[in-house]
Design a protein around this motif. Structure first.
Motif, PDB file in Angstrom:
ATOM      1  N   CYS A   1      -8.304  25.934  27.590  1.00  0.00           N
ATOM      2  CA  CYS A   1      -6.518  26.865  28.113  1.00  0.00           C
ATOM      3  C   CYS A   1      -5.411  26.960  27.528  1.00  0.00           C
ATOM      4  N   ALA A   2      -5.351  25.412  26.426  1.00  0.00           N
ATOM      5  CA  ALA A   2      -4.286  25.316  25.780  1.00  0.00           C
ATOM      6  C   ALA A   2      -3.777  26.343  24.867  1.00  0.00           C
ATOM      7  N   VAL A   3      -5.135  27.477  25.289  1.00  0.00           N
ATOM      8  CA  VAL A   3      -4.150  28.537  24.028  1.00  0.00           C
ATOM      9  C   VAL A   3      -3.651  29.452  24.392  1.00  0.00           C
ATOM     10  N   ASP A   4      -3.999  29.787  25.896  1.00  0.00           N
ATOM     11  CA  ASP A   4      -3.136  30.675  26.650  1.00  0.00           C
ATOM     12  C   ASP A   4      -1.705  30.142  27.455  1.00  0.00           C
ATOM     13  N   ARG A   5      -1.872  29.293  27.333  1.00  0.00           N
ATOM     14  CA  ARG A   5      -0.594  28.725  27.517  1.00  0.00           C
ATOM     15  C   ARG A   5       0.334  28.142  26.477  1.00  0.00           C
ATOM     16  N   GLY A   6      -0.127  28.245  25.165  1.00  0.00           N
ATOM     17  CA  GLY A   6       0.807  28.372  24.440  1.00  0.00           C
ATOM     18  C   GLY A   6       1.080  30.019  23.396  1.00  0.00           C
ATOM     19  N   MET A   7       0.028  31.111  24.507  1.00  0.00           N
ATOM     20  CA  MET A   7       0.430  31.689  24.494  1.00  0.00           C
ATOM     21  C   MET A   7       2.356  32.491  24.517  1.00  0.00           C
ATOM     22  N   VAL A   8       1.402  32.192  26.588  1.00  0.00           N
ATOM     23  CA  VAL A   8       3.196  32.797  26.578  1.00  0.00           C
ATOM     24  C   VAL A   8       4.441  31.600  26.324  1.00  0.00           C
ATOM     25  N   GLN A   9       4.015  30.461  26.404  1.00  0.00           N
ATOM     26  CA  GLN A   9       5.112  29.911  25.101  1.00  0.00           C
ATOM     27  C   GLN A   9       6.113  30.896  24.008  1.00  0.00           C
ATOM     28  N   GLY A  10       5.084  31.110  23.143  1.00  0.00           N
ATOM     29  CA  GLY A  10       5.476  31.756  22.243  1.00  0.00           C
ATOM     30  C   GLY A  10       5.654  33.440  22.429  1.00  0.00           C
ATOM     31  N   MET A  11       5.588  33.996  23.227  1.00  0.00           N
ATOM     32  CA  MET A  11       5.827  35.283  23.885  1.00  0.00           C
ATOM     33  C   MET A  11       7.124  35.435  24.401  1.00  0.00           C
ATOM     34  N   LEU A  12       7.122  34.412  24.999  1.00  0.00           N
ATOM     35  CA  LEU A  12       8.646  34.328  25.890  1.00  0.00           C
ATOM     36  C   LEU A  12      10.134  33.668  24.924  1.00  0.00           C
ATOM     37  N   GLY A  13       9.708  32.498  24.051  1.00  0.00           N
ATOM     38  CA  GLY A  13      10.666  31.884  23.354  1.00  0.00           C
ATOM     39  C   GLY A  13      11.272  33.226  22.014  1.00  0.00           C
ATOM     40  N   HIS A  14      10.109  33.741  21.706  1.00  0.00           N
ATOM     41  CA  HIS A  14      10.481  35.541  20.774  1.00  0.00           C
ATOM     42  C   HIS A  14      11.441  36.747  21.839  1.00  0.00           C
ATOM     43  N   LEU A  15      11.313  36.685  22.884  1.00  0.00           N
ATOM     44  CA  LEU A  15      11.186  38.241  23.784  1.00  0.00           C
ATOM     45  C   LEU A  15      12.399  37.700  24.612  1.00  0.00           C
ATOM     46  N   TYR A  16      12.886  36.266  25.331  1.00  0.00           N
ATOM     47  CA  TYR A  16      13.998  35.595  25.935  1.00  0.00           C
ATOM     48  C   TYR A  16      14.724  34.391  25.112  1.00  0.00           C
ATOM     49  N   GLY A  17      13.882  32.587  25.094  1.00  0.00           N
ATOM     50  CA  GLY A  17      13.857  31.865  24.904  1.00  0.00           C
ATOM     51  C   GLY A  17      13.151  30.915  25.141  1.00  0.00           C
ATOM     52  N   PRO A  18      13.500  30.132  24.523  1.00  0.00           N
ATOM     53  CA  PRO A  18      12.274  29.231  25.222  1.00  0.00           C
ATOM     54  C   PRO A  18      12.209  28.871  26.248  1.00  0.00           C
ATOM     55  N   ALA A  19      10.781  28.616  26.562  1.00  0.00           N
ATOM     56  CA  ALA A  19      10.438  27.602  27.477  1.00  0.00           C
ATOM     57  C   ALA A  19       9.237  26.580  28.014  1.00  0.00           C
ATOM     58  N   ASP A  20       9.147  26.324  28.536  1.00  0.00           N
ATOM     59  CA  ASP A  20       7.693  25.410  28.668  1.00  0.00           C
ATOM     60  C   ASP A  20       6.814  25.885  29.653  1.00  0.00           C
ATOM     61  N   ALA A  21       5.268  25.704  29.379  1.00  0.00           N
ATOM     62  CA  ALA A  21       4.481  26.259  30.345  1.00  0.00           C
ATOM     63  C   ALA A  21       3.442  25.431  30.737  1.00  0.00           C
ATOM     64  N   SER A  22       3.352  25.315  31.934  1.00  0.00           N
ATOM     65  CA  SER A  22       2.051  24.129  32.208  1.00  0.00           C
ATOM     66  C   SER A  22       0.847  25.213  33.026  1.00  0.00           C
ATOM     67  N   THR A  23      -0.036  24.438  33.064  1.00  0.00           N
ATOM     68  CA  THR A  23      -1.427  25.266  33.758  1.00  0.00           C
ATOM     69  C   THR A  23      -1.484  24.786  35.208  1.00  0.00           C
ATOM     70  N   THR A  24      -2.082  25.569  36.291  1.00  0.00           N
ATOM     71  CA  THR A  24      -1.623  24.682  37.582  1.00  0.00           C
ATOM     72  C   THR A  24      -2.534  25.439  38.730  1.00  0.00           C
ATOM     73  N   SER A  25      -4.195  25.757  37.381  1.00  0.00           N
ATOM     74  CA  SER A  25      -4.686  26.486  38.107  1.00  0.00           C
ATOM     75  C   SER A  25      -5.792  27.326  36.984  1.00  0.00           C
ATOM     76  N   SER A  26      -6.947  26.802  36.730  1.00  0.00           N
ATOM     77  CA  SER A  26      -7.639  27.934  36.015  1.00  0.00           C
ATOM     78  C   SER A  26      -9.490  27.539  36.331  1.00  0.00           C
ATOM     79  N   LYS A  27     -10.264  28.416  35.965  1.00  0.00           N
ATOM     80  CA  LYS A  27     -11.641  28.434  35.694  1.00  0.00           C
ATOM     81  C   LYS A  27     -12.107  26.765  35.508  1.00  0.00           C
ATOM     82  N   PRO A  28     -11.593  26.019  34.971  1.00  0.00           N
ATOM     83  CA  PRO A  28     -12.496  24.315  34.532  1.00  0.00           C
ATOM     84  C   PRO A  28     -12.172  23.683  35.533  1.00  0.00           C
ATOM     85  N   GLN A  29     -11.038  24.167  36.644  1.00  0.00           N
ATOM     86  CA  GLN A  29     -10.969  23.283  37.143  1.00  0.00           C
ATOM     87  C   GLN A  29     -11.813  24.310  39.033  1.00  0.00           C
ATOM     88  N   GLY A  30     -11.639  25.193  39.158  1.00  0.00           N
ATOM     89  CA  GLY A  30     -13.020  25.531  39.866  1.00  0.00           C
ATOM     90  C   GLY A  30     -11.936  26.824  40.892  1.00  0.00           C
TER      91      GLY A  30
END
Length: 238
Positions: free
Chosen positions: A199-228
């Motif tokens: 799931c960290a790959v997903d977060r990284g993809m969001v951060q990487g895209m936003l960093g290029h398109l807009y500016g630095p951003a932090d991302a955190s996973t609040t729900s996911s399949k591993p969490q049920g």
């Protein structure tokens, strides 16, 4: 892609990606118009052709680009003075409706097992770094030039790009007024349940895209399949 070989998740992801790109009648017409002009068109030219505001034309073109249906090149103005212009071009010479959202189960499983061999913190850090680098590359394909876009616009571009990769994602405002990316499907399949670090790959993809398109951003996973959970939610903080 042969529909009979798609899993239910892959089918739903494909439908979501195609609907996001071509659900608007004007956007479909713009896609065909670009194919009639293989040397490329600008947002201003599309706006004039379809009697749209330039920002609306750019929105449609960026949607198609984020979904991988158009490419974009940045050309310097004559004499090198002024802001470079973006030229949108067909990705294929022929009109083609193709969205590849499938994943390689063997490689995903191998990734999960390889990450499991590392200390948890190191594995998560590496997975996120890989996601960031891949996200930057995805964003560069959407917007290779030094352009400025709104925060909300950047988030929607991120969601469109993720949808094209099988996440069936959308951008929305959360109850705490922060924005979030909601993914209804995961292209990594059941491997993320066994190896949640993916799931960290997903977060990284969001951060990487936003960093290029807009500016630095932090991302955190609040729900996911591993969490049920049935959906994956990534909160974004500037």
């Amino acid at each position: 892609m042969d529909a009979q070989h798609l899993s239910p998740t892959e089918f739903a992801s494909t439908v979501s990606a195609i609907t996001s790109a071509f659900g608007d009648v004007t956007r479909r017409d713009i896609y065909l118009h670009v194919h009639q002009n293989p040397d490329g068109v600008t947002a201003s030219e599309v706006a004039e052709e379809f009697e749209l505001h330039a920002n609306v034309a750019r929105h449609h073109l960026d949607k198609l680009t984020a979904g991988g249906h158009l490419g974009v090149e940045v050309a310097k103005s004559d004499g090198g003075v002024g802001r470079p212009s973006k030229h949108y071009k067909p990705v294929h010479t022929e009109v083609r409706l193709e969205v590849n959202v499938r994943h390689d189960d063997v490689l995903v499983s191998l990734l999960g097992r390889a990450l499991a061999m590392l200390p948890a913190c190191a594995a998560e850090e590496m997975a996120e770094e890989v996601g960031v680098e891949y996200g930057k590359a995805m964003a560069a394909a959407i917007d290779p030039g030094e352009t400025h876009r709104s925060y909300q616009g950047a988030l929607h571009a991120v969601a469109d790009a993720l949808s094209a990769h099988g996440f069936a994602a959308r951008a929305e405002r959360a109850e705490d007024d922060r924005y979030q990316i909601v993914a209804q499907h995961c292209p990594f399949g059941d491997a993320v349940v066994e190896h949640p670090v993916i799931c960290a790959v997903d977060r990284g993809m969001v951060q990487g895209m936003l960093g290029h398109l807009y500016g630095p951003a932090d991302a955190s996973t609040t729900s996911s399949k591993p969490q049920g959970d049935d959906i994956c939610v990534t909160h974004v903080t500037l």
